[in-house]
Design a protein around this motif. Structure first.
Motif, PDB file in Angstrom:
ATOM      1  N   ASP A 214       0.823  -1.208   0.000  1.00 39.11           N
ATOM      2  CA  ASP A 214       0.000   0.000   0.000  1.00 39.11           C
ATOM      3  C   ASP A 214       0.859   1.261   0.000  1.00 39.11           C
ATOM      4  O   ASP A 214       1.962   1.272   0.558  1.00 39.11           O
ATOM      5  CB  ASP A 214      -0.899   0.028   1.247  1.00 39.11           C
ATOM      6  CG  ASP A 214      -2.097  -0.890   1.093  1.00 39.11           C
ATOM      7  OD1 ASP A 214      -2.190  -1.589   0.058  1.00 39.11           O
ATOM      8  OD2 ASP A 214      -2.939  -0.914   2.002  1.00 39.11           O
ATOM      9  N   VAL A 329      -7.735  -6.671  -8.456  1.00 44.11           N
ATOM     10  CA  VAL A 329      -6.865  -6.765  -7.283  1.00 44.11           C
ATOM     11  C   VAL A 329      -6.123  -8.101  -7.375  1.00 44.11           C
ATOM     12  O   VAL A 329      -6.754  -9.159  -7.508  1.00 44.11           O
ATOM     13  CB  VAL A 329      -7.671  -6.699  -5.963  1.00 44.11           C
ATOM     14  CG1 VAL A 329      -6.733  -6.788  -4.760  1.00 44.11           C
ATOM     15  CG2 VAL A 329      -8.503  -5.420  -5.898  1.00 44.11           C
ATOM     16  N   ARG A 392     -14.461  -1.340  -6.859  1.00 38.98           N
ATOM     17  CA  ARG A 392     -13.444  -1.706  -5.846  1.00 38.98           C
ATOM     18  C   ARG A 392     -14.099  -2.234  -4.573  1.00 38.98           C
ATOM     19  O   ARG A 392     -13.600  -3.156  -3.937  1.00 38.98           O
ATOM     20  CB  ARG A 392     -12.458  -0.565  -5.589  1.00 38.98           C
ATOM     21  CG  ARG A 392     -12.950   0.593  -4.747  1.00 38.98           C
ATOM     22  CD  ARG A 392     -11.856   1.652  -4.630  1.00 38.98           C
ATOM     23  NE  ARG A 392     -10.692   1.148  -3.935  1.00 38.98           N
ATOM     24  CZ  ARG A 392     -10.540   1.168  -2.609  1.00 38.98           C
ATOM     25  NH1 ARG A 392     -11.499   1.654  -1.840  1.00 38.98           N
ATOM     26  NH2 ARG A 392      -9.446   0.697  -2.057  1.00 38.98           N
ATOM     27  N   LYS A 393     -15.263  -1.678  -4.245  1.00 36.91           N
ATOM     28  CA  LYS A 393     -15.977  -2.161  -3.054  1.00 36.91           C
ATOM     29  C   LYS A 393     -16.348  -3.651  -3.240  1.00 36.91           C
ATOM     30  O   LYS A 393     -16.148  -4.477  -2.344  1.00 36.91           O
ATOM     31  CB  LYS A 393     -17.251  -1.317  -2.885  1.00 36.91           C
ATOM     32  CG  LYS A 393     -17.744  -1.261  -1.487  1.00 36.91           C
ATOM     33  CD  LYS A 393     -18.752  -0.139  -1.316  1.00 36.91           C
ATOM     34  CE  LYS A 393     -19.827  -0.641  -0.379  1.00 36.91           C
ATOM     35  NZ  LYS A 393     -21.154  -0.252  -0.728  1.00 36.91           N
ATOM     36  N   TYR A 396     -13.129  -5.931  -3.028  1.00 31.77           N
ATOM     37  CA  TYR A 396     -12.624  -6.169  -1.669  1.00 31.77           C
ATOM     38  C   TYR A 396     -13.630  -6.929  -0.805  1.00 31.77           C
ATOM     39  O   TYR A 396     -13.252  -7.564   0.179  1.00 31.77           O
ATOM     40  CB  TYR A 396     -12.204  -4.843  -1.016  1.00 31.77           C
ATOM     41  CG  TYR A 396     -10.897  -4.330  -1.594  1.00 31.77           C
ATOM     42  CD1 TYR A 396      -9.704  -5.020  -1.379  1.00 31.77           C
ATOM     43  CD2 TYR A 396     -10.855  -3.177  -2.374  1.00 31.77           C
ATOM     44  CE1 TYR A 396      -8.505  -4.573  -1.919  1.00 31.77           C
ATOM     45  CE2 TYR A 396      -9.658  -2.727  -2.920  1.00 31.77           C
ATOM     46  CZ  TYR A 396      -8.491  -3.426  -2.682  1.00 31.77           C
ATOM     47  OH  TYR A 396      -7.297  -2.996  -3.229  1.00 31.77           O
ATOM     48  N   SER A 397     -14.924  -6.920  -1.206  1.00 31.24           N
ATOM     49  CA  SER A 397     -15.922  -7.609  -0.375  1.00 31.24           C
ATOM     50  C   SER A 397     -15.772  -9.135  -0.441  1.00 31.24           C
ATOM     51  O   SER A 397     -16.209  -9.837   0.461  1.00 31.24           O
ATOM     52  CB  SER A 397     -17.342  -7.197  -0.790  1.00 31.24           C
ATOM     53  OG  SER A 397     -17.664  -7.819  -2.017  1.00 31.24           O
ATOM     54  N   ILE A 399     -12.704 -10.750  -1.037  1.00 30.09           N
ATOM     55  CA  ILE A 399     -11.352 -11.195  -0.650  1.00 30.09           C
ATOM     56  C   ILE A 399     -11.346 -11.562   0.837  1.00 30.09           C
ATOM     57  O   ILE A 399     -11.781 -10.777   1.680  1.00 30.09           O
ATOM     58  CB  ILE A 399     -10.301 -10.107  -0.956  1.00 30.09           C
ATOM     59  CG1 ILE A 399     -10.288  -9.823  -2.453  1.00 30.09           C
ATOM     60  CG2 ILE A 399      -8.919 -10.521  -0.465  1.00 30.09           C
ATOM     61  CD1 ILE A 399      -9.447  -8.632  -2.876  1.00 30.09           C
ATOM     62  N   TYR A 410      -2.198  -8.629  -0.517  1.00 34.77           N
ATOM     63  CA  TYR A 410      -2.703  -7.821  -1.624  1.00 34.77           C
ATOM     64  C   TYR A 410      -2.719  -6.363  -1.183  1.00 34.77           C
ATOM     65  O   TYR A 410      -2.664  -6.066   0.011  1.00 34.77           O
ATOM     66  CB  TYR A 410      -4.124  -8.280  -2.008  1.00 34.77           C
ATOM     67  CG  TYR A 410      -5.115  -8.252  -0.876  1.00 34.77           C
ATOM     68  CD1 TYR A 410      -5.233  -9.335  -0.006  1.00 34.77           C
ATOM     69  CD2 TYR A 410      -5.915  -7.132  -0.639  1.00 34.77           C
ATOM     70  CE1 TYR A 410      -6.117  -9.308   1.059  1.00 34.77           C
ATOM     71  CE2 TYR A 410      -6.807  -7.105   0.422  1.00 34.77           C
ATOM     72  CZ  TYR A 410      -6.902  -8.193   1.269  1.00 34.77           C
ATOM     73  OH  TYR A 410      -7.770  -8.150   2.328  1.00 34.77           O
ATOM     74  N   ARG A 411      -2.781  -5.473  -2.144  1.00 31.56           N
ATOM     75  CA  ARG A 411      -2.873  -4.057  -1.807  1.00 31.56           C
ATOM     76  C   ARG A 411      -4.325  -3.693  -1.522  1.00 31.56           C
ATOM     77  O   ARG A 411      -5.228  -4.173  -2.210  1.00 31.56           O
ATOM     78  CB  ARG A 411      -2.303  -3.212  -2.940  1.00 31.56           C
ATOM     79  CG  ARG A 411      -0.784  -3.293  -2.971  1.00 31.56           C
ATOM     80  CD  ARG A 411      -0.188  -2.368  -3.980  1.00 31.56           C
ATOM     81  NE  ARG A 411      -0.527  -0.972  -3.740  1.00 31.56           N
ATOM     82  CZ  ARG A 411       0.198   0.059  -4.154  1.00 31.56           C
ATOM     83  NH1 ARG A 411       1.328  -0.164  -4.807  1.00 31.56           N
ATOM     84  NH2 ARG A 411      -0.183   1.302  -3.919  1.00 31.56           N
ATOM     85  N   THR A 412      -4.536  -2.851  -0.507  1.00 27.74           N
ATOM     86  CA  THR A 412      -5.909  -2.480  -0.175  1.00 27.74           C
ATOM     87  C   THR A 412      -6.290  -1.130  -0.788  1.00 27.74           C
ATOM     88  O   THR A 412      -7.380  -0.632  -0.545  1.00 27.74           O
ATOM     89  CB  THR A 412      -6.095  -2.403   1.360  1.00 27.74           C
ATOM     90  OG1 THR A 412      -5.281  -1.333   1.850  1.00 27.74           O
ATOM     91  CG2 THR A 412      -5.716  -3.699   2.049  1.00 27.74           C
ATOM     92  N   ASP A 413      -5.360  -0.556  -1.604  1.00 27.67           N
ATOM     93  CA  ASP A 413      -5.622   0.793  -2.112  1.00 27.67           C
ATOM     94  C   ASP A 413      -5.780   0.856  -3.632  1.00 27.67           C
ATOM     95  O   ASP A 413      -5.657   1.929  -4.222  1.00 27.67           O
ATOM     96  CB  ASP A 413      -4.498   1.737  -1.657  1.00 27.67           C
ATOM     97  CG  ASP A 413      -3.115   1.281  -2.114  1.00 27.67           C
ATOM     98  OD1 ASP A 413      -3.001   0.175  -2.708  1.00 27.67           O
ATOM     99  OD2 ASP A 413      -2.137   2.019  -1.888  1.00 27.67           O
ATOM    100  N   SER A 416      -8.081   3.595  -5.282  1.00 29.50           N
ATOM    101  CA  SER A 416      -8.571   4.496  -4.236  1.00 29.50           C
ATOM    102  C   SER A 416      -8.092   5.923  -4.402  1.00 29.50           C
ATOM    103  O   SER A 416      -8.671   6.836  -3.841  1.00 29.50           O
ATOM    104  CB  SER A 416      -8.152   3.990  -2.858  1.00 29.50           C
ATOM    105  OG  SER A 416      -6.759   4.055  -2.751  1.00 29.50           O
TER     106      SER A 416
END
Ligand code: GLY
Length: 429
Positions: A214, A329, A392-393, A396-397, A399, A410-413, A416
């Motif tokens: 990140d 992602v 993106r939401k 990530y929901s 993962i 993984y990167r969370t950004d 973003s």
């Protein structure tokens, strides 16, 4: 149409996924493929650089189109061999692929044809390169001249790190490095197909996240995720990239006797506070993970387009595309990129939403038939939606809930930030 996909990563899974739904396609083979591809195509155990065996397979199975994913077979001349045997293939020949396989060739082309690119110099001698660090001053950009699987570039202000990069990259074939002026700006990935010496299809412009962690920290990777549309990419920038880089590069290659046919994917940097694009790198193939982001936006007609480009048609029919946003992602193994662990069991549950697809990259089946990790970049969670934020939401929901393996990082950004500047690692003391 019978198709052969060459390669085994997420990019090849994405290409197979859309081609398997294409109305013109009735049979797909992949060499060597991966367990995700095996669910929708027939995988054949031929390595992607085993050109003679691939050509024999294509002849025996009357393959009507071969699509090459990675750069290594292009650099090894797969297209030249297939064309000699009159086997239709999508991709550039060995000479044209030098735009990716030799950075000094690409840079020299830019200089001779006035394509905007950072100032550059090549070195084969370690001492001369080290002395040049003083002349150039930090930050330094040091690149392997040949193929390095996405790991040959170092950008640093740290003198010791720069010297270590020079030493490391001078060992790699062809034992030559390129040092490049640092440009402060933001990067984007432009993808276009080229047929009959003309740029044909511009796919959406993506932003790729190369650093492992990140906030653009950590070592460079093959790419940890992408998103599109990128808000800072204006129509004027797209036109400048086309007029100042893409069109003249294609014309220059033709003039040099190395006409390009296939897909060109450019890594471009736009100088901060301007709309001036500079080409950092040319790639003679689809990007990875950019392709995993592009493909869910293609509605139909990819096979007709790729086939027409392979035939060097002067007007290939364009694939139908949606204007949705797209986010990818990458889920990587523990230790990636330096020392990725393998053999971890992967849990992959069915996904409820049709806008989410998980493309396989470094996966395999163990002797019990279970899905396990088998490389650095393992899976690509790809989502589409009305906006980057919603895509993106959704990504990530799932993962950690529907997709998981021990050590997964993984990167969370991804997607973003509005405008990512090229970042430098803090100086290590
Ligand atoms: N996105 C990085 C690459 O394909 O080289």
């Amino acid at each position: 149409m019978k198709i052969l996909i060459v390669g085994s990563g997420g990019r090849e899974h994405a290409l197979t996924w859309t081609l398997s739904k294409d109305r013109n396609v009735n049979e797909i083979y992949a060499a060597p493929g991966n367990p995700g591809i095996a669910e929708i195509a027939t995988c054949v155990p031929i390595n992607s650089t085993n050109i003679d065996e691939l050509a024999s397979f294509a002849t025996k199975h009357a393959i009507e189109l071969t699509v090459v994913g990675p750069e290594a077979p292009l650099g090894a001349g797969i297209v030249d061999t297939f064309r000699k045997k009159k086997l239709p293939i999508f991709g550039p020949d060995k000479l044209a692929a030098r735009i990716e396989t030799s950075k000094s060739f690409a840079k020299d082309l830019c200089t001779r044809y006035a394509l905007p690119t950072p100032h550059w110099e090549t070195f084969i001698d370690k001492n001369k390169a080290n002395r040049a660090l003083d002349d150039l001053g930090p930050p330094w950009v040091i690149k392997a001249d040949g193929l390095a699987a996405g790991k040959g570039t170092t950008v640093t202000r740290d003198r010791r790190e720069a010297e270590a990069a020079i030493q490391r990259e001078l060992v790699r074939e062809p034992k030559r490095i390129v040092m490049e002026e640092f440009i402060d700006g933001w990067e984007a990935s432009f993808t276009a197909t080229v047929s009959a010496d003309r740029v044909q299809w511009l796919a959406p412009v993506f932003q790729d996240y190369k650093p492992a962690f990140d906030g653009d920290s950590g070592p460079n990777t093959g790419g940890m995720g992408v998103y599109a549309p990128v808000p800072s990419v204006t129509q004027s920038i797209v036109e400048r990239v086309r007029k100042k880089i893409l069109d003249p590069a294609v014309a220059a290659l033709a003039k040099e006797g190395a006409p390009f046919q296939g897909v060109l994917y450019l890594n471009v940097i736009v100088k901060h506070g301007t709309e001036d694009p500079y080409v950092l790198e040319f790639n003679a193939r689809f990007g990875d993970p950019e392709t995993q982001g592009i493909i869910p936006l293609v509605k139909d007609g990819l096979s007709a387009h790729l086939s027409a480009v392979a035939a060097n048609s002067d007007r290939p029919p364009l694939p139908e595309s949606s204007k949705s946003a797209s986010v990818v992602v990458v889920l990587a193994s523990k230790g990636y990129p330096e020392n990725p662990s393998t053999g971890e069991l992967i849990a992959l549950r069915p996904l409820a939403n049709s806008n989410i697809v998980v493309f396989h990259a470094g996966t395999a089946r163990n002797p019990n038939g279970q899905l396990v990790t088998a490389g650095g970049r393992v899976l690509n969670v790809t989502t589409t939606g009305p906006s980057v934020e919603s895509a993106r939401k959704d990504a990530y929901s799932v993962i950690g809930k529907s997709v998981y393996f021990p050590g997964m990082h993984y990167r969370t950004d991804i997607g973003s930030s509005q405008m990512r500047r090229r970042q430098l690692e803090p100086i290590k003391t």
